[in-house]
Design a protein around this motif. Structure first.
Motif, PDB file in Angstrom:
ATOM      1  N   LYS A 268       0.857  -1.205   0.000  1.00 47.86           N
ATOM      2  CA  LYS A 268       0.000   0.000   0.000  1.00 47.86           C
ATOM      3  C   LYS A 268       0.887   1.247   0.000  1.00 47.86           C
ATOM      4  N   LEU A 269       0.447   2.251  -0.733  1.00 46.33           N
ATOM      5  CA  LEU A 269       1.208   3.508  -0.825  1.00 46.33           C
ATOM      6  C   LEU A 269       0.397   4.624  -0.178  1.00 46.33           C
ATOM      7  N   PRO A 270       1.073   5.642   0.398  1.00 44.99           N
ATOM      8  CA  PRO A 270       0.297   6.748   0.968  1.00 44.99           C
ATOM      9  C   PRO A 270      -0.488   7.480  -0.124  1.00 44.99           C
ATOM     10  N   GLN A 271      -1.676   7.929   0.246  1.00 42.10           N
ATOM     11  CA  GLN A 271      -2.541   8.634  -0.706  1.00 42.10           C
ATOM     12  C   GLN A 271      -2.494  10.125  -0.411  1.00 42.10           C
ATOM     13  N   TYR A 272      -2.361  10.930  -1.460  1.00 42.71           N
ATOM     14  CA  TYR A 272      -2.389  12.388  -1.268  1.00 42.71           C
ATOM     15  C   TYR A 272      -3.028  12.995  -2.510  1.00 42.71           C
ATOM     16  N   ASP A 273      -3.350  14.286  -2.406  1.00 43.24           N
ATOM     17  CA  ASP A 273      -4.047  14.970  -3.478  1.00 43.24           C
ATOM     18  C   ASP A 273      -3.033  15.324  -4.578  1.00 43.24           C
ATOM     19  N   GLU A 274      -2.796  14.373  -5.482  1.00 46.20           N
ATOM     20  CA  GLU A 274      -1.697  14.509  -6.446  1.00 46.20           C
ATOM     21  C   GLU A 274      -1.844  15.736  -7.344  1.00 46.20           C
ATOM     22  N   ALA A 275      -3.109  16.140  -7.608  1.00 44.69           N
ATOM     23  CA  ALA A 275      -3.326  17.273  -8.514  1.00 44.69           C
ATOM     24  C   ALA A 275      -2.953  18.600  -7.860  1.00 44.69           C
ATOM     25  N   ASP A 289       1.022  -5.426   3.746  1.00 45.51           N
ATOM     26  CA  ASP A 289      -0.083  -6.158   4.362  1.00 45.51           C
ATOM     27  C   ASP A 289       0.246  -7.655   4.252  1.00 45.51           C
ATOM     28  N   GLU A 290       0.626  -8.234   5.370  1.00 47.57           N
ATOM     29  CA  GLU A 290       1.136  -9.609   5.375  1.00 47.57           C
ATOM     30  C   GLU A 290       0.159 -10.590   4.722  1.00 47.57           C
ATOM     31  N   LYS A 291      -1.153 -10.432   5.058  1.00 48.40           N
ATOM     32  CA  LYS A 291      -2.147 -11.389   4.546  1.00 48.40           C
ATOM     33  C   LYS A 291      -2.190 -11.376   3.019  1.00 48.40           C
ATOM     34  N   GLU A 292      -2.191 -10.147   2.459  1.00 45.97           N
ATOM     35  CA  GLU A 292      -2.306 -10.050   0.998  1.00 45.97           C
ATOM     36  C   GLU A 292      -0.981 -10.290   0.292  1.00 45.97           C
ATOM     37  N   ARG A 339       0.023   0.143  14.434  1.00 52.81           N
ATOM     38  CA  ARG A 339      -0.046  -0.885  13.384  1.00 52.81           C
ATOM     39  C   ARG A 339       0.822  -0.501  12.174  1.00 52.81           C
ATOM     40  N   ILE A 340       0.668   0.747  11.716  1.00 46.65           N
ATOM     41  CA  ILE A 340       1.434   1.169  10.525  1.00 46.65           C
ATOM     42  C   ILE A 340       2.944   1.058  10.801  1.00 46.65           C
ATOM     43  N   SER A 341       3.359   1.396  12.028  1.00 45.32           N
ATOM     44  CA  SER A 341       4.800   1.354  12.326  1.00 45.32           C
ATOM     45  C   SER A 341       5.357  -0.066  12.215  1.00 45.32           C
ATOM     46  N   ARG A 342       4.473  -1.056  12.386  1.00 43.10           N
ATOM     47  CA  ARG A 342       4.920  -2.447  12.265  1.00 43.10           C
ATOM     48  C   ARG A 342       4.857  -2.953  10.828  1.00 43.10           C
TER      49      ARG A 342
END
Ligand code: PLP
Length: 369
Positions: A268-275, A289-292, A339-342
């Motif tokens: 997963k990548l961080p989402q931001y307002d690219e425009a 994401d370990e499961k996926e 969670r994200i830090s892990r």
């Protein structure tokens, strides 16, 4: 084995450009104490960042610590634990109590929905972080601060030169600081600056960074030595003139990473307002994401390492888990940050990195799945 790749590599200007300035320093013997190159650099920074006032310091940490001191804060400060040690240390070293606010899953910045419930009659400020250069929700944070009469001081260590809706990120909140550490988008070897539209705050930072000395016989504040020297200032002058061109080089690498990695299930990548957001393209954090994905962050980290790719677990652990803070009793209801830090891993990204190297990193991440 192919050449080893580290998470970052400092940008240097052409050697001759730096040496040209050195000749003058050798002629004048002016090495530090608000020298002419430091002053020239401050003027150029002020213009580049589009701010009212700017002041250089010996590093980003002292910029933040002195900025908080100059703001005359007391009591509690709402901040994020998903950051480098400096942010929390600067708060605690000012005798203030950090209250940790959770982050947004989408971009890892302070979650505005969670701020108000943390405000008490002791709260005096909010210290958000544009982590990895991802801009915080500046508008919503300002509205909350206004409603509760709080100061907003941005740790913008990662966000030099960025814009949000065409506006310089340096104008967010009451004040911000940037880090010019060797590893940052823009470096002065070591260094940093404070920016604000409040002349009183800027003046106080100026006084504090030179021991609180007012004149030869008057020392009015408990300051320290946080001055930028001339060797750092000329590195700043040289690097600033190449910043935009270097930024575009990194953007090409950043875009390639995102194009390739967004197609891998479980990355997963961080989402931001690219425009509407112009980043400085210095960080490429991914969330595993370990499961996926089929392996966890630590396993991917090790796989990359074995291939000579030294990604980093930024930001792990989060600051409330540091041994110096875990028993301090600071409020920290931060499940998302924990969670994200892990799961997070920061991939190599720097100006001299080659597209072929980025392709190899993407191939390994794709192949490891
Ligand atoms: C978020 C953050 N804040 C503050 C700092 C401190 O900056 P410096 O290393 O210039 O002291 C850093 C440095 O890496 C940082 O990442």
């Amino acid at each position: 084995m192919s050449q080893e790749i580290f998470v970052t590599k400092p940008v240097l200007p052409p050697f001759e450009e730096y040496v040209e300035y050195l000749k003058d320093i050798w002629d004048t013997h002016n090495l530090t104490n608000m020298g002419k190159y430091n002053r020239q650099f401050i003027y150029q920074l002020k213009d580049y960042l589009g701010v009212d006032y700017c002041m250089t310091l010996c590093n980003g940490h002292m910029a933040l610590e002195m900025l908080l001191q100059a703001m005359n804060l007391s009591g509690e400060v709402i901040t994020t634990p998903f950051t480098f040690a400096s942010t929390t240390h600067a708060i605690v070293r000012n005798g203030l109590t950090p209250v940790f606010c959770d982050i947004r899953e989408s971009d890892f910045t302070m979650d505005p929905d969670k701020i108000e419930s943390l405000i008490t009659d002791k709260t005096t400020a909010i210290v958000p972080v544009h982590v990895y250069g991802m801009p915080c929700d500046i508008e919503r944070i300002s509205a909350i601060a206004k409603k509760h009469n709080l100061k907003v001081i941005y740790d913008a260590a990662h966000a030099f030169g960025e814009k949000v809706n065409g506006e310089s990120i340096a104008n967010a909140g009451d004040a911000s600081m940037f880090s010019f550490h060797a590893t940052k988008a823009f470096n002065t070897i070591e260094g940093g600056c404070v920016v604000t539209d409040d002349l009183d705050v800027l003046t106080r930072v100026y006084q504090l960074h030179n021991f609180g000395i007012m004149d030869e016989e008057t020392v009015e504040f408990v300051g320290a030595n946080a001055k930028m020297n001339e060797f750092e200032a000329i590195m700043g002058l040289c690097n600033l003139s190449h910043f935009d061109e270097n930024r575009m080089k990194r953007k090409a690498l950043f875009d390639y990473y995102r194009e390739r990695l967004s197609k891998i299930e479980g990355i997963k990548l961080p989402q931001y307002d690219e425009a509407n957001v112009e980043l400085n393209y210095t960080y490429c954090p991914i969330v595993v994401d370990e499961k996926e994905y089929g392996m966890d962050r630590n396993q991917l980290h090790m796989t990359l390492d074995m291939n000579g790719i030294h990604a980093r677990k930024y930001f792990y652990p989060i600051t409330n888990e540091f041994s110096c803070y875990k028993d301090a009793g600071f409020k920290a209801d931060v499940p998302v940050a924990t969670r994200i830090s892990r799961q997070v891993l920061t991939l190599p990204l720097y100006t001299d990195l080659e597209l072929e190297q980025v392709k190899r990193i993407c191939d390994i991440i794709e192949g490891a799945k």
